[in-house]
Design an enzyme around this catalytic site. Structure first.
Site, PDB file in Angstrom:
ATOM      1  CB  SER A   1      23.115  68.517  37.322  1.00  0.00           C
ATOM      2  OG  SER A   1      23.960  68.265  36.285  1.00  0.00           O
TER       3      SER A   1
ATOM      4  CE1 TYR B   1      30.436  68.994  36.648  1.00  0.00           C
ATOM      5  CE2 TYR B   1      28.249  69.076  35.484  1.00  0.00           C
ATOM      6  CZ  TYR B   1      29.176  68.736  36.486  1.00  0.00           C
ATOM      7  OH  TYR B   1      28.789  67.633  37.056  1.00  0.00           O
TER       8      TYR B   1
ATOM      9  CB  THR C   1      30.752  71.335  39.620  1.00  0.00           C
ATOM     10  OG1 THR C   1      29.542  71.396  40.303  1.00  0.00           O
ATOM     11  CG2 THR C   1      31.250  69.955  39.849  1.00  0.00           C
TER      12      THR C   1
ATOM     13  CE  LYS D   1      28.561  69.319  44.390  1.00  0.00           C
ATOM     14  NZ  LYS D   1      29.153  68.117  44.065  1.00  0.00           N
TER      15      LYS D   1
ATOM     16  CG  HIS E   1      32.092  64.905  40.839  1.00  0.00           C
ATOM     17  ND1 HIS E   1      32.095  65.988  40.029  1.00  0.00           N
ATOM     18  CD2 HIS E   1      30.838  64.351  40.166  1.00  0.00           C
ATOM     19  CE1 HIS E   1      31.194  66.137  39.320  1.00  0.00           C
ATOM     20  NE2 HIS E   1      30.319  65.208  39.244  1.00  0.00           N
TER      21      HIS E   1
END
Length: 406
Positions: free
Chosen positions: A108, A130, A156, A254, A278
């Site tokens: 992440s 992100y 994502t 995602k 999520h």
């Protein structure tokens, strides 16, 4: 230690609950609003069944596949999750465990460990992004991923900043200053093993996100980066296509819940999509991902790799997902429980549980490879699947989806 071994993910969660400070455990449990999606992600798998065979079974079972060009020994990948304050070694321990079991991991942007350290522990690391800031800032993070040797990117986008929970949200500090240490001291005293683990390292749990640092600047705090994210412009499909063009390798999207979004992802140049909500942390009331998978796989399964995350707790869940069209799955809470329970060994334990369950299901179903799985292997009750409404406002038809051996 032999006593650290556990036989199910449920037992790993029980041990994590006993070991972690309550606020840390509740942060991992998470969820949103009433928790409908959080619960359905897990419960939906229980509605699906198998009918085993009794003779002519395969003596050996092959679980290997490829995801984003990376060969993996089993169709279970590590999903990217945020700051892993459950263990001092955090994402590095997870990366080592994944490498030891022959699989890839996603890291992440909100991870507690730098991408370079994680790639060093497992070269099969996909860096998750992100859309924070504009294209210039996204391009900076792409260059960081390229320089670190990331094997691919995960973008994502399934996040709507839903912060409310009927059961209450845990207190998570922005910084561990003296006032916060005093406030959290009772929790640490109640969980001495967790506290001792950090005491041995000589450092407190990290609440910064090093992979979000701008060039030449210190790493921001988790909430500092989160605030920037909340103020960022929302991306369009042209931005997604632009991102794919900036990266000289595969990109996964995602957070897909709709077949029409899956088709747009193909048009934008994505190599893979993950059917995801999520982990039930986004828009509550979104159906479980396994309910959405068949329609999405039927729509784009021949054009893009389809993965699933959300609710996976055992190898049988993995087999159900593969039979209904997924190429592989990603796990989140399951490995975090293992990390909390026993560090790297605990994550390896969880992956071994997944492998053993997959192997048992393949054996009982009479298959020698995950590539042989198909919808015929799963009992799907009427009304189980969900599709986004069509132009007339009615649900799209449920359709058979190809198995993973595409």
């Amino acid at each position: 230690m032999a006593s650290d071994w556990f036989e199910t993910v449920a037992e790993a969660e029980r041990r994590a609950c006993k070991r972690l400070p309550p606020s840390v455990y509740r942060a991992l449990l998470a969820g949103a609003e009433k928790g409908l999606t959080l619960a359905d992600n897990v419960a939906a798998f229980d509605e699906l069944g198998f009918i085993p065979q009794v003779a002519g079974l395969a003596a050996e079972r092959d679980m290997a596949t490829t995801v984003l060009g990376q060969p993996v020994a089993l169709p279970v990948l590590i999903s990217p999750t945020g700051v892993q304050a459950v263990h001092p070694d955090g994402e590095v321990a997870v990366a080592r465990a994944a490498a030891a079991r022959g699989t890839a991991m996603g890291l992440s942007s909100f991870a507690s460990k730098p991408l370079t350290e994680v790639v060093a522990a497992n070269p099969q690391t996909f860096f998750q992004l992100y859309w924070i800031g504009g294209r210039d800032q996204v391009a900076e993070r792409i260059e960081v991923a390229r320089a670190a040797g990331a094997a691919g990117l995960i973008l994502t986008l399934d996040w709507s900043f839903a912060h409310r929970r009927d059961w209450g949200s845990p207190h998570i500090p922005d910084r561990l200053d003296l006032a916060e240490l005093i406030r959290l001291a009772p929790e640490g005293v109640r969980r001495p093993r967790w506290l001792l683990g950090y005491a041995r390292t000589g450092r407190l749990p990290g609440l910064t996100v090093p992979n979000m640092a701008r060039p030449g600047q210190p790493a921001p705090t988790f909430f500092g980066a989160y605030a920037e994210w909340m103020g960022s412009p929302l991306p369009g499909w042209d931005d997604i296509a632009w991102l794919c063009a900036q990266w000289d390798g595969p990109v996964m999207l995602k957070g897909v819940s709709r077949a029409d979004d899956a088709r747009r992802a193909v048009d934008a140049g994505l190599a893979a999509i993950s059917v995801s909500n999520h982990g039930g942390n986004n828009l509550d009331g979104t159906p479980a991902t396994i309910r959405l998978l068949p329609g999405i796989a039927a729509a784009v399964g021949g054009q893009v790799e389809v993965l699933l995350d959300g609710g996976i707790r055992r190898g049988g869940d993995v087999v159900k997902a593969l039979a209904l069209g997924a190429r592989a799955v990603m796990i989140g809470r399951a490995y975090l429980w293992g990390l909390a329970a026993a560090g790297q060994a605990g994550v390896e334990n969880v992956l071994d549980i997944m492998r053993g369950g997959i192997d048992s299901a393949l054996l009982a179903l009479g298959h020698s490879s995950i590539a042989e799985l198909s919808p015929r292997d799963v009992l799907v009750p009427p009304g189980f699947t969900r599709d986004a409404p069509g132009p007339d406002g009615r649900d799209g038809p449920a359709r058979d989806a190809p198995g993973p051996g595409r």
